[in-house]
Write a protein that holds these residues in place. Structure first.
Motif, PDB file in Angstrom:
ATOM      1  N   ALA A 141      70.048  57.371  29.196  1.00 32.75           N
ATOM      2  CA  ALA A 141      69.271  58.504  29.703  1.00 32.75           C
ATOM      3  C   ALA A 141      69.045  58.340  31.196  1.00 32.75           C
ATOM      4  N   VAL A 142      69.264  59.428  31.967  1.00 29.74           N
ATOM      5  CA  VAL A 142      69.038  59.419  33.413  1.00 29.74           C
ATOM      6  C   VAL A 142      68.008  60.503  33.720  1.00 29.74           C
ATOM      7  N   VAL A 143      66.930  60.092  34.399  1.00 33.72           N
ATOM      8  CA  VAL A 143      65.872  61.027  34.770  1.00 33.72           C
ATOM      9  C   VAL A 143      65.611  60.853  36.260  1.00 33.72           C
ATOM     10  N   THR A 144      65.520  62.013  36.990  1.00 33.83           N
ATOM     11  CA  THR A 144      65.151  61.926  38.409  1.00 33.83           C
ATOM     12  C   THR A 144      63.868  62.714  38.609  1.00 33.83           C
ATOM     13  N   THR A 145      63.134  62.293  39.663  1.00 30.33           N
ATOM     14  CA  THR A 145      61.857  62.946  39.973  1.00 30.33           C
ATOM     15  C   THR A 145      61.802  63.232  41.460  1.00 30.33           C
ATOM     16  N   ASP A 146      60.845  64.096  41.809  1.00 26.02           N
ATOM     17  CA  ASP A 146      60.593  64.302  43.241  1.00 26.02           C
ATOM     18  C   ASP A 146      59.647  63.215  43.718  1.00 26.02           C
ATOM     19  N   GLU A 147      59.197  63.358  44.960  1.00 28.17           N
ATOM     20  CA  GLU A 147      58.351  62.315  45.528  1.00 28.17           C
ATOM     21  C   GLU A 147      56.995  62.231  44.856  1.00 28.17           C
ATOM     22  N   ASN A 148      56.639  63.202  44.030  1.00 30.78           N
ATOM     23  CA  ASN A 148      55.355  63.165  43.296  1.00 30.78           C
ATOM     24  C   ASN A 148      55.539  62.795  41.825  1.00 30.78           C
ATOM     25  N   ALA A 149      56.715  62.285  41.498  1.00 28.96           N
ATOM     26  CA  ALA A 149      57.062  61.865  40.136  1.00 28.96           C
ATOM     27  C   ALA A 149      57.217  63.039  39.203  1.00 28.96           C
ATOM     28  N   GLY A 150      57.413  64.269  39.750  1.00 25.15           N
ATOM     29  CA  GLY A 150      57.681  65.409  38.893  1.00 25.15           C
ATOM     30  C   GLY A 150      59.138  65.424  38.478  1.00 25.15           C
ATOM     31  N   ILE A 151      59.416  65.815  37.257  1.00 21.79           N
ATOM     32  CA  ILE A 151      60.769  65.762  36.705  1.00 21.79           C
ATOM     33  C   ILE A 151      61.634  66.802  37.413  1.00 21.79           C
ATOM     34  N   THR A 152      62.822  66.328  37.916  1.00 23.80           N
ATOM     35  CA  THR A 152      63.747  67.249  38.576  1.00 23.80           C
ATOM     36  C   THR A 152      65.074  67.319  37.845  1.00 23.80           C
ATOM     37  N   TYR A 153      65.432  66.280  37.057  1.00 16.32           N
ATOM     38  CA  TYR A 153      66.729  66.304  36.382  1.00 16.32           C
ATOM     39  C   TYR A 153      66.672  65.389  35.175  1.00 16.32           C
ATOM     40  N   MET A 154      67.347  65.784  34.078  1.00 18.04           N
ATOM     41  CA  MET A 154      67.538  64.969  32.879  1.00 18.04           C
ATOM     42  C   MET A 154      68.958  65.194  32.394  1.00 18.04           C
ATOM     43  N   ASN A 155      69.705  64.156  32.209  1.00 13.75           N
ATOM     44  CA  ASN A 155      71.038  64.339  31.639  1.00 13.75           C
ATOM     45  C   ASN A 155      70.936  64.571  30.146  1.00 13.75           C
ATOM     46  N   ALA A 156      72.077  64.829  29.538  1.00 15.55           N
ATOM     47  CA  ALA A 156      72.089  65.158  28.097  1.00 15.55           C
ATOM     48  C   ALA A 156      71.541  64.009  27.264  1.00 15.55           C
ATOM     49  N   ALA A 157      71.857  62.758  27.657  1.00 18.56           N
ATOM     50  CA  ALA A 157      71.368  61.597  26.900  1.00 18.56           C
ATOM     51  C   ALA A 157      69.850  61.534  26.965  1.00 18.56           C
ATOM     52  N   ALA A 158      69.260  61.910  28.153  1.00 16.15           N
ATOM     53  CA  ALA A 158      67.805  61.880  28.293  1.00 16.15           C
ATOM     54  C   ALA A 158      67.169  62.956  27.431  1.00 16.15           C
ATOM     55  N   GLU A 159      67.803  64.171  27.434  1.00 21.24           N
ATOM     56  CA  GLU A 159      67.249  65.242  26.599  1.00 21.24           C
ATOM     57  C   GLU A 159      67.265  64.837  25.125  1.00 21.24           C
ATOM     58  N   ALA A 160      68.371  64.185  24.705  1.00 19.85           N
ATOM     59  CA  ALA A 160      68.460  63.741  23.304  1.00 19.85           C
ATOM     60  C   ALA A 160      67.439  62.644  23.020  1.00 19.85           C
ATOM     61  N   LEU A 161      67.257  61.736  23.979  1.00 19.05           N
ATOM     62  CA  LEU A 161      66.341  60.615  23.765  1.00 19.05           C
ATOM     63  C   LEU A 161      64.896  61.087  23.627  1.00 19.05           C
ATOM     64  N   TYR A 162      64.509  62.017  24.515  1.00 22.98           N
ATOM     65  CA  TYR A 162      63.122  62.445  24.518  1.00 22.98           C
ATOM     66  C   TYR A 162      62.880  63.675  23.631  1.00 22.98           C
ATOM     67  N   GLY A 163      63.957  64.306  23.166  1.00 26.91           N
ATOM     68  CA  GLY A 163      63.809  65.459  22.281  1.00 26.91           C
ATOM     69  C   GLY A 163      63.299  66.699  23.004  1.00 26.91           C
ATOM     70  N   VAL A 164      63.743  66.918  24.256  1.00 28.19           N
ATOM     71  CA  VAL A 164      63.250  68.041  25.047  1.00 28.19           C
ATOM     72  C   VAL A 164      64.340  68.443  26.043  1.00 28.19           C
ATOM     73  N   ARG A 165      64.397  69.756  26.370  1.00 32.92           N
ATOM     74  CA  ARG A 165      65.355  70.194  27.386  1.00 32.92           C
ATOM     75  C   ARG A 165      64.745  70.038  28.770  1.00 32.92           C
ATOM     76  N   CYS A 166      65.601  69.844  29.751  1.00 32.33           N
ATOM     77  CA  CYS A 166      65.129  69.588  31.119  1.00 32.33           C
ATOM     78  C   CYS A 166      64.333  70.780  31.646  1.00 32.33           C
ATOM     79  N   GLU A 167      64.841  72.013  31.376  1.00 36.04           N
ATOM     80  CA  GLU A 167      64.162  73.164  31.936  1.00 36.04           C
ATOM     81  C   GLU A 167      62.764  73.369  31.367  1.00 36.04           C
ATOM     82  N   ASP A 168      62.522  72.774  30.136  1.00 39.56           N
ATOM     83  CA  ASP A 168      61.191  72.908  29.523  1.00 39.56           C
ATOM     84  C   ASP A 168      60.158  72.008  30.172  1.00 39.56           C
ATOM     85  N   VAL A 169      60.607  70.914  30.802  1.00 44.26           N
ATOM     86  CA  VAL A 169      59.641  69.962  31.363  1.00 44.26           C
ATOM     87  C   VAL A 169      59.824  69.795  32.858  1.00 44.26           C
ATOM     88  N   CYS A 170      60.730  70.547  33.446  1.00 38.09           N
ATOM     89  CA  CYS A 170      61.011  70.378  34.872  1.00 38.09           C
ATOM     90  C   CYS A 170      59.716  70.596  35.658  1.00 38.09           C
TER      91      CYS A 170
END
Length: 730
Positions: free
Chosen positions: A24-53
């Motif tokens: 799983a690969v997750v990136t954040t902005d300088e405030n630790a807000g979610i900016t990107y999740m790859n498919a493995a991360a979405e599968a791992l956490y059970g959520v789509r990136c656009e839902d938690v961006c």
């Protein structure tokens, strides 16, 4: 344009790689807000990136108790610190379930080096963490287990050796792995190893006690359990062996067995059917039974129906009540009537059901006998004619039997509680009485003669035997004395002494007469001998054969009688103490005897061995030499026909006395000979020349010096041994 196109291509390529990686690969902005999740991360956490961006990574993906730690890690990254690799955190999915995640986080910078945010690679390590935890648990179990665990391949080679096994056998794992299991088996148990392995290869689980061998060569009792180790396909590919050190348990069991076996009482166990499962040896012997015959038998088989019925009633009582009972009983057993104090108690199985009876039976026959003896002793004290008196620590009378009442003319009421010395000891003996009292107090037992005084003031002689009286703890509590009136004995001894003195004077007179008569008879005998010889010489031609034989007989008889008279003269001189007493070492006296017998020993071909060195003790020279001369001369004379005599002389000193032995291989002595050999004029063989006075003289010499002389023999034809025991003078 080309550079921009190339950069765009690289970015696309990198995005494609990140999107397709399994972690799983997750990136954040300088405030630790979610900016990107790859498919493995979405599968791992059970959520789509656009839902938690734009949401906080920490609050969204970390378990609540880990969020503070997450913020600290982010702060440290922004401050320029490089975090350790593979950090483990407890993470949370969209459905609120948690898992163990492994995190590698780093800063993301633009080409100018400015921080754009954070990136993290995350993988689910729940299974690995669980496996590691299980492994740690298993390792902890292995570390702390008292049983050693050993894994072997099919050939019996060691592949795993647990810490407990190291403690039991003394080998480190790295020393023993690769070695055959036979190195762990005691030498005398090696013969069973192959059969043991064959049973396990056949799929059998085996459990047994055996003896193991440690690294230092010592042996240890162990309990082993072994089973097959199978492959995924089910084939046996080795063995797993657990081993437990039971040496202390076995030692305790052996000690318990010894205690039971040698307990001075009956210790037994019956099953619910009344058959003995265990019976100790001492208990069986006390009943006159064979221990091995008892086990497996019933009371009826051992003691008969009548006694068995009594025992059965008690057994049923214990089974019904479920609690111990203690009672006394008299039992007729093969060795006689015995008295027992018996305790029977229930034995329960694991479920608490009574399935047997334990028996402890103390043989109190001797105690009963002691009680009876004590009663008889009390009756004896009461009826004894002697005075039996007990005094306490201060010498005051505590007991006063009827015998004392009669002897001293005082009743028990008048005597008990009074000072014994003041009451019955004459004034001139009281100092000696208290000295004796102190000796008895120190533990000595005294018997002595003294005097006592009656109530009427008369003094009489007594013999007193006094002994200390002690409590069970050994503390002295007084004395017990037995006093016997010996007035009649003293009078009889005085009369006997007078008669002995008179007899001694008579014996001395007889001995002097024997000495004088022996001396005076020598001259006429010598005259007869000389006269007979002169007639034979002077008238030899005129005498016929019968006359010459008669004169020769007179000469021989006179010679024999002269020898006997000389012997009597020697006996008398010994009795009268006229022999000179020059004291010399034993060696000198022995040599005097050998010198006197040199010719006789030579003519007989005798071999005389003296075991030297002889004791370094001083003895009366002439007398001991004469004793030894007589003993050795007899050994020479009484040799077996046709065989030269062999004689041994030896000596030793012990208990302030000299012991000399003269041993021969001659004709020996019968029981009758031993009984009379020291009598006057007695000889073992009448046809052997001699006067029969030699041993009588030797005995009198030795007895005059306070010693003894004895004769022993295994029987006729087996030689003789004469032993002289002579006390040594200081």
């Amino acid at each position: 344009m080309t550079d921009r196109r190339t950069a765009a291509s690289e970015t696309e390529l990198l995005a494609a790689v990140i999107a397709s990686v399994s972690d799983a690969v997750v990136t954040t902005d300088e405030n630790a807000g979610i900016t990107y999740m790859n498919a493995a991360a979405e599968a791992l956490y059970g959520v789509r990136c656009e839902d938690v961006c734009g949401q906080s990574t920490i609050r969204t993906f970390l378990a609540e108790h880990e969020q503070e730690r997450g913020r600290d890690l982010a702060r440290r990254l922004y401050e320029g610190e490089t975090l350790p690799r593979d950090l483990q955190l407890r993470m949370r999915r969209a459905d609120a379930t948690e898992f163990d995640g492994e995190l590698n986080a780093f800063l993301v910078r633009d080409p100018d080096g400015s921080v754009l945010g954070l990136a993290a690679l995350v993988r689910d390590v729940t299974a690995r963490v669980a496996a590691e935890a299980e492994s740690q648990t298993l390792r902890a179990v292995l570390e702390s287990a008292s049983e050693g665990i050993i894994c072997l391949d099919d050939a019996g080679v060691i592949h795993f050796f647990s810490p407990a096994a190291e403690r039991i056998y003394g080998y480190r794992a790295d020393e023993i792995i690769g070695e055959p299991v036979s190195v762990l088996v005691a030498e005398h148990r090696q013969q069973f190893l192959e059969a043991f392995k064959a049973r396990v290869r056949a799929g059998e689980s085996v459990r047994r006690m055996t003896v193991a061998r440690r690294k230092d060569g010592s042996h240890v009792d162990v309990m082993i359990s072994a089973g097959p180790m199978r492959s995924p396909a089910g084939a046996v590919q080795g063995f797993v062996v657990t081993t437990l050190d039971i040496s202390e348990r076995r030692s305790t069991q052996r000690l318990l067995d010894l205690v039971i076996e040698h307990a001075p009482m009956v210790v037994a166990v019956k099953d619910q059917h009344g058959r003995y499962r265990m019976f100790n040896r001492i208990g069986a012997e006390s009943l006159g039974l064979d221990q091995h015959a008892v086990v497996g038998s019933t009371d009826e088989e051992l003691f008969g129906s009548e006694l068995a019925a009594r025992f059965s009633d008690r057994d049923e009582e214990v089974m019904e009540r479920g609690e111990p009972i203690t009672y006394q009983e008299d039992v007729q057993v093969p060795i006689g009537m015995r008295h027992f104090v018996t305790t029977k108690f229930p034995l329960r199985d694991a479920a608490g059901v009574v399935d047997g009876i334990g028996i402890l039976a103390a043989d109190v026959t001797e105690i009963r006998q002691a009680e009876s003896d004590r009663a008889r002793l009390a009756a004896l004290v009461q009826s004894a004619p002697d005075a039996i008196i007990a005094q306490d620590r201060d010498g005051r009378i505590a007991t006063w039997n009827p015998g004392a009442e009669v002897m001293f003319g005082l009743s028990a009421e008048e005597a008990i509680g009074r000072d014994g010395a003041e009451l019955i000891v004459p004034a001139w003996e009281r100092e000696r009485f208290w000295a004796d009292f102190a000796e008895v107090r120190s533990g000595r037992t005294l018997t002595k003669r003294c005097t006592r005084v009656r109530a009427d003031g008369s003094v009489f002689p007594v013999r007193v035997s006094a002994a200390p009286v002690r409590m069970l703890d050994g503390a002295w509590s007084g004395t017990l004395s037995m006093v016997r009136d010996i007035t009649d004995l003293v009078a009889a001894e005085a009369e006997l002494e007078a008669r002995a003195a008179q007899l001694e004077r008579s014996n001395a007179d007889l001995e002097r007469f024997a000495y004088a008569a022996s001396h005076d008879l020598q001259e006429p005998l010598q005259s007869i001998k000389l006269s007979a010889g002169a007639v034979i010489d002077a008238a030899a031609e005129r005498l016929d054969e019968d006359e010459r034989e008669l004169l020769t007989h007179i000469d021989t008889a006179a010679s024999r009688l002269s020898g006997q008279i000389r012997g009597l003269l020697q006996v008398a001189r010994v009795a009268l103490g006229e022999a000179p007493e020059e004291r010399v070492p034993v060696e000198a006296a022995v040599q005097d005897a050998l010198d006197a017998l040199r010719a006789a020993a030579h003519n007989a071909g005798a071999r005389i061995d003296v075991h030297r060195p002889l004791p370094d003790a001083l003895v009366p020279r002439a007398e001991l030499a004469l004793v030894l001369q007589n003993l050795i001369a007899n050994a020479i004379k009484y040799a077996r026909e046709g065989e030269p005599p062999r004689i041994t002389v030896s000596g030793m000193v012990g208990d302030d006395a000299l012991e000399l032995r003269v041993v021969d291989d001659g004709i020996g002595l019968s029981d009758a000979d031993r009984a009379r050999v020291f009598d006057l004029f007695e000889r073992a063989q009448p046809d052997v020349p001699g006067t029969g006075l030699g041993l009588a003289t030797a005995q009198r010499i030795i007895e005059r010096h306070g010693g003894t002389i004895t004769a022993s023999s295994a029987g006729p034809g087996q030689g003789s041994e004469f032993t002289v025991w002579l006390p040594l003078k200081p």
